[in-house]
Design a protein around this motif. Sequence first.
Motif, PDB file in Angstrom:
ATOM      1  N   CYS A 199       1.025  -1.122   0.091  1.00 30.18           N
ATOM      2  CA  CYS A 199      -0.118  -0.009   0.158  1.00 30.18           C
ATOM      3  C   CYS A 199       1.069   1.008  -0.049  1.00 30.18           C
ATOM      4  O   CYS A 199       2.049   1.317   0.722  1.00 30.18           O
ATOM      5  CB  CYS A 199      -0.824   0.174   1.206  1.00 30.18           C
ATOM      6  SG  CYS A 199      -1.720   1.520   1.367  1.00 30.18           S
TER       7      CYS A 199
ATOM      8  N   CYS B  79       0.104   3.065   4.021  1.00 34.03           N
ATOM      9  CA  CYS B  79       0.477   2.430   5.259  1.00 34.03           C
ATOM     10  C   CYS B  79       1.915   1.522   4.981  1.00 34.03           C
ATOM     11  O   CYS B  79       2.257   0.937   5.823  1.00 34.03           O
ATOM     12  CB  CYS B  79      -0.527   1.770   5.908  1.00 34.03           C
ATOM     13  SG  CYS B  79      -1.186   0.285   5.185  1.00 34.03           S
TER      14      CYS B  79
ATOM     15  N   CYS C 111      -4.320  -0.023   0.333  1.00 38.70           N
ATOM     16  CA  CYS C 111      -5.194  -1.108   0.990  1.00 38.70           C
ATOM     17  C   CYS C 111      -6.531  -0.743   1.319  1.00 38.70           C
ATOM     18  O   CYS C 111      -6.730   0.368   0.849  1.00 38.70           O
ATOM     19  CB  CYS C 111      -4.393  -1.655   2.536  1.00 38.70           C
ATOM     20  SG  CYS C 111      -4.423  -0.465   3.550  1.00 38.70           S
TER      21      CYS C 111
ATOM     22  N   CYS D  34      -6.890   2.288   3.737  1.00 35.37           N
ATOM     23  CA  CYS D  34      -6.551   3.499   3.383  1.00 35.37           C
ATOM     24  C   CYS D  34      -7.327   4.171   1.931  1.00 35.37           C
ATOM     25  O   CYS D  34      -7.548   5.405   1.747  1.00 35.37           O
ATOM     26  CB  CYS D  34      -4.950   3.396   2.711  1.00 35.37           C
ATOM     27  SG  CYS D  34      -4.014   3.125   4.210  1.00 35.37           S
TER      28      CYS D  34
HETATM   29 ZN   LIG Z   1      -2.774   1.093   3.386  1.00 37.24          ZN
END
Ligand SMILES: [Zn+2]
Length: 489
Positions: free
Chosen positions: A368, A371, A446, A449
Amino acid sequence: MCQVDQTYSAPMGSLDTPSISKLCVKCKVHPPAVLLRVGDPYCRSCFNDYFIHKFRAMLGKNRVIFPGEKVLLAVSGGPSSCSMLHQVQEGLSVNAHKKLRFTPGIVFIDEGALTGRSLEDRNKTNSELKALFESTGLPFYIIPLEHVLELPISVLIQPHVRSTESATSYKVAVAEFDQNNQSVAAQLPGQEQDPAAVSEVHTLKLQQLMASVKTHTARDELLCTLRQHLLLHTARSEGYSKLMLGDSCTRLAMKLLSNISLGRGAQAALDTGFSDSRYGDVIAVRPMRDYSAKEIAYYNHLFSVPSVFIPGLDFKTSDKDSIQRLTEGFVIKLQSEFPSTVSTIYRTSEKLQTACEAPTALNDSPRCVLCLCALDTAAENASAFQATMISEQLSQKKSPQNDCLPTHKGSTDKTQSSSADCSGLCHGGSCCSNRLEPMELKTLLCYSCQLTIKDMSSLEHMPNYIISETQRRLRRSQMKAEISNFLLD
Ligand SMILES: [Zn+2]
Ligand SMILES: [Zn+2]
């Protein structure tokens, strides 16, 4: 501490014999000073031993930090991270029973720009912290959050790492360290990046970025992400291979529950476990995860551990403003009636840690962009994520101008706004010439997010390094798709 005794003396006196309640449960000699659980009173000295032992045991058990290694302590000024700093200092002192053998440094991130604090106010807090850090004799870095806007693209790229260090290599490292144990006192003077040196343009840009996030929940998440990026960058650029975070078990219990509500279940083990290997070269560790907030408060009070109160983003917000605050309120309230709430949740997170620990398998999977965890969006068809995607696609068919694309209207005046927005921050105007659409960014995030980005009114204030990395990855996958027909399997 007399307050503590008063609170608990009544029920204890009625249940137990007075002789037990009046003495420390450990040494059975001294009068108790702290009562952690009913029937477990500790005297001052035994509580100190217990607290210190717990810290060393946590580090000793996990064997993640090698002797002589540079460890960066992330100190927020709060009770938990200040207590962590105190424990490290204690462990480095000459008369420590088992001396800690790593080389620590301190980092503090000044987030004053987000809470609308004046520069004068921020300087005052920073000089308070500076005095605190200077008294430790450790190298330190006071960094304004504005610096996140200038991060290089490399923050988001995981470097190739050696295979995971085994127990034998730990033993080798210990032996090596003991052999050439000349004092590791090559300490640098403290560094402070003066907030006055932060340009107003950056402060404004950061505020605009936060203002473009529509909900408190997403704002909290974005701040958390940016803070992590800045900590990671500081650790890397100053040569630290471990990042020590001060999360207590109370904090982690709240984090675990709110993360599940935020769709971060797949990342729960990394977000709350002892060690977090998502960055590859820098490992984040949470040595305070065995202490409750109550224990820390007692310890800091009894042994005069200084901490600095700094109002955060959630200061003066109500319980219902964000999922994080709501969960916090829920856990605190439940804990007050059922004292084992936090430890029960915490034990659950520990089990997740061991079940999901497979860093080698995660290493090569796509990450991602925000994150930096492995993408969870390739989940099987029956997942909640897939269900959300299908319902989103259906609603998009009905109305092409979907509400998750709020920038669509704004992007027509691209040329007019671009020159004013970047004010020289982009290199050669490359960030403005091809602006990012939320849908494009979403493909590289992800599930959780993606939800954060969905709550943003536009991406135009996103830091440059995130935009550039997204575009780089999009170009690469586009290129890969173009040549895929010519590749042999
Ligand atoms: Zn993420
Ligand atoms: Zn005792």
